[in-house]
Design an enzyme around this catalytic site. Structure first.
Site, PDB file in Angstrom:
ATOM      1  N   HIS A  16       0.867  -1.173   0.000  1.00 54.01           N
ATOM      2  CA  HIS A  16       0.000   0.000   0.000  1.00 54.01           C
ATOM      3  C   HIS A  16       0.901   1.219   0.000  1.00 54.01           C
ATOM      4  CE1 HIS A  16      -3.728   2.218   0.733  1.00 54.01           C
ATOM      5  NE2 HIS A  16      -2.948   3.053   1.404  1.00 54.01           N
ATOM      6  N   CYS A  17       0.808   2.029  -1.024  1.00 53.86           N
ATOM      7  CA  CYS A  17       1.702   3.177  -1.184  1.00 53.86           C
ATOM      8  C   CYS A  17       1.074   4.430  -0.591  1.00 53.86           C
ATOM      9  CB  CYS A  17       2.004   3.395  -2.660  1.00 53.86           C
ATOM     10  SG  CYS A  17       3.090   4.797  -2.934  1.00 53.86           S
ATOM     11  N   PRO A  18       1.729   5.034   0.404  1.00 53.24           N
ATOM     12  CA  PRO A  18       1.178   6.266   0.977  1.00 53.24           C
ATOM     13  C   PRO A  18       1.323   7.464   0.046  1.00 53.24           C
ATOM     14  CG  PRO A  18       3.276   5.744   2.000  1.00 53.24           C
ATOM     15  CD  PRO A  18       2.939   4.590   1.095  1.00 53.24           C
ATOM     16  N   GLY A  21      -1.625   6.805  -2.304  1.00 46.98           N
ATOM     17  CA  GLY A  21      -2.838   6.514  -1.538  1.00 46.98           C
ATOM     18  C   GLY A  21      -3.600   5.313  -2.039  1.00 46.98           C
TER      19      GLY A  21
END
Length: 75
Positions: A16-18, A21
């Site tokens: 999950h890439c911050p 998002g």
């Protein structure tokens, strides 16, 4: 696999890439790699341009300021 951040089931889940998002998986891994590469190229180009401009200011400090004032008749 289900993402713990957003609870979505993603095929071939990577992470999950911050930054974007979203979850990165099979359907968008190519777009994620393009995003990372374009971000790195942008960062490197800004660093190179910044170093180039700062070196011009340092080496031509007096020449640039005197030419600028003479051309615009401030003195």
């Amino acid at each position: 696999i289900h993402c713990l951040e957003c609870g979505v089931c993603i095929e071939e889940f990577d992470h999950h890439c911050p930054w974007i998002g979203k979850c990165v998986g099979r359907d968008n891994i190519l777009f994620f790699h393009c995003f990372v590469i374009s971000s790195l190229l942008t960062l490197v180009s800004f660093i190179i341009l910044g170093l180039h401009q700062s070196s011009r200011i340092v080496w031509n400090k007096y020449e640039v300021t005197t030419d600028y004032f003479h051309e615009n008749e401030f003195l």
